[in-house]
Design an enzyme around this catalytic site. Structure first.
Site, PDB file in Angstrom:
ATOM      1  N   ARG A 256       0.858  -1.190   0.000  1.00 39.84           N
ATOM      2  CA  ARG A 256       0.000   0.000   0.000  1.00 39.84           C
ATOM      3  C   ARG A 256       0.891   1.236   0.000  1.00 39.84           C
ATOM      4  O   ARG A 256       1.484   1.567   1.027  1.00 39.84           O
ATOM      5  CB  ARG A 256      -0.894  -0.019   1.245  1.00 39.84           C
ATOM      6  N   HIS A 260      -3.886   4.624   4.496  1.00 43.77           N
ATOM      7  CA  HIS A 260      -5.010   3.677   4.495  1.00 43.77           C
ATOM      8  C   HIS A 260      -6.220   4.310   3.809  1.00 43.77           C
ATOM      9  O   HIS A 260      -6.827   3.733   2.919  1.00 43.77           O
ATOM     10  CB  HIS A 260      -5.347   3.261   5.929  1.00 43.77           C
ATOM     11  N   TYR A 269       3.239   5.829  11.447  1.00 42.16           N
ATOM     12  CA  TYR A 269       3.582   4.453  11.843  1.00 42.16           C
ATOM     13  C   TYR A 269       4.429   3.706  10.810  1.00 42.16           C
ATOM     14  O   TYR A 269       4.693   2.528  10.966  1.00 42.16           O
ATOM     15  CB  TYR A 269       2.306   3.651  12.175  1.00 42.16           C
TER      16      TYR A 269
END
Ligand SMILES: Cc1ncc(C[n+]2csc(CCOP(=O)(O)OP(=O)(O)O)c2C)c(N)n1
Ligand SMILES: [Mg+2]
Length: 367
Positions: A256, A260, A269
């Site tokens: 990815r 998100h 993160y």
């Protein structure tokens, strides 16, 4: 003691990250007439993606889930489907949806909080985006079983993520599909993250494909950034499904590259250096390099495609922005033939506030 079961998981990759063939290629991979439309679809997906994020940032769209870096999976699989097959997508599979004929303005309506965006003008057999994680595997297994019972040579194709493969719905759907020998293809887009939870903290298995074995389903792994590999394994799985050979799980390994959703900030993160490194595996460059070597692509075609995609996307944005917003009552309209009393009361209450909520209010909770 004797061994009563053994299994192995195959990994398929035809093009290396630079687009160099690693060995003999399937026929379609040497045919520009087959490959160029898939490259164009990947490019359009990426153009749409960038525009959707810009619209969200300027308050014209609700939360949006980008497919950046995962374009080869949706395009490779959907290009192997037939019109009469049925797609059961998660919320990140607009690459597949665009190939299936879902219009960009429909997708924008959906992400703008307007459910009319899921009433596709084409792709009438396809299901809307599924936000509850993993539940679409059961829907797809049921549809596939129905196709079998009716004697129709159709397949159901379901997409979910790595995180979704930890859900009960995933196992339950696969289990029944195997028992019923249902014509089902489950595509697991392993993008290494479930929001902020890395793959390593989600599943202890060496591969996610092997989760299929427990259900008696064939599980294979593919390089999800290699369109040739994805398309090849999807074609084989769909041919098997239509011939009565039962379900297949394809784990498509990818990354990815974006957040998100637009409600997320992955830099909190993830190490940016790792993300940067993953860009060297992304699928568009890989296929473009291969097309250039075939003599089927070059800078002029690339520039023309960029212009064409920008025009297509901009026209869709115009259509989306000029669509009158749905009425306040619309959210109650398609739930029941006769609205239960409790919901009827809520509907009346919502209508009392309707004047205050007039105008475009992009929204929708996709958490
Ligand atoms: C049943 C359910 N539980 C939790 C959520 C919240 N949620 C939204 S996306 C997501 C992570 C899904 O990760 P993955 O399956 O890997 O798909 P990806 O978003 O990476 O495509 C979660 C837990 C949800 N939508 N549905
Ligand atoms: Mg994921």
């Amino acid at each position: 003691m004797s061994t009563v079961a053994r299994f192995h998981i195959d990994h398929t990759r035809f093009l290396d990250p630079q687009g160099e063939p690693l060995g003999p290629l399937p026929d379609f991979a040497c045919d520009p007439a087959r490959l160029v439309p898939m490259y164009r679809a990947m490019y359009l997906t990426r153009s749409f993606d960038a525009k959707a994020i810009a619209l969200q940032r300027t308050g014209k769209l609700g939360t949006f889930a980008s497919a950046l870096g995962q374009e080869a999976i949706g395009v490779g699989v959907a290009s192997a489907m037939r019109p009469e097959d049925a797609l059961f997508p998660s919320y990140r599979e607009h690459a597949a949806q665009l190939v299936r004929g879902v219009r960009i303005e429909e997708s924008l309506r959906y992400w703008g909080g307007d459910e009319r965006g899921s009433d596709f003008a084409e792709a009438r057999h396809d299901f809307p985006n599924c936000v509850p994680i993993g539940t679409q595997v059961c829907h797809a297994a049921g549809a596939a079983y129905a196709f079998r019972l009716r004697g129709e040579a159709r397949a159901a194709v379901c997409f979910l993520g790595d995180g979704g493969s930890s859900k009960g719905d995933f196992y339950e759907g696969l289990n029944f599909a195997a028992v019923w020998k249902a014509p089902l293809l489950v595509v697991l887009s392993n993008n290494q993250w479930a929001i902020s939870v890395p793959r390593s903290a989600q599943s202890a298995t060496a591969t996610l494909a092997q989760k299929a074995i427990a259900a008696g389903v064939e599980g294979v792994q593919v390089d999800g950034n290699d369109l040739v590999a994805v398309h090849h394994v999807a074609r084989e799985a769909l041919a098997k499904a239509r011939a009565g050979g039962g379900p297949t799980l394809i784990e498509a390994v990818t990354y990815r590259l974006g957040d998100h959703t637009t409600a997320d900030d992955a830099s909190r993160y993830r190490d940016p250096a790792v993300v940067q490194e993953q860009w060297s595996f992304e699928p568009l460059t890989r296929l473009r390099n291969h097309l250039v070597k075939l003599g089927a692509w070059g800078p002029e075609k690339e520039e023309a495609l960029a212009r064409e995609c920008a025009e297509t996307v901009n026209a869709a944005v115009e259509a989306y922005l000029s669509t009158p917003p749905p009425t306040t009552a619309a959210m109650f309209d398609h739930l029941f033939a006769t609205l239960p009393a409790a919901l009827a009361a809520q509907r009346d209450e919502a209508l009392r506030f309707a004047p205050r909520t007039a105008g475009r209010q992009p929204g929708g909770d996709h958490g």
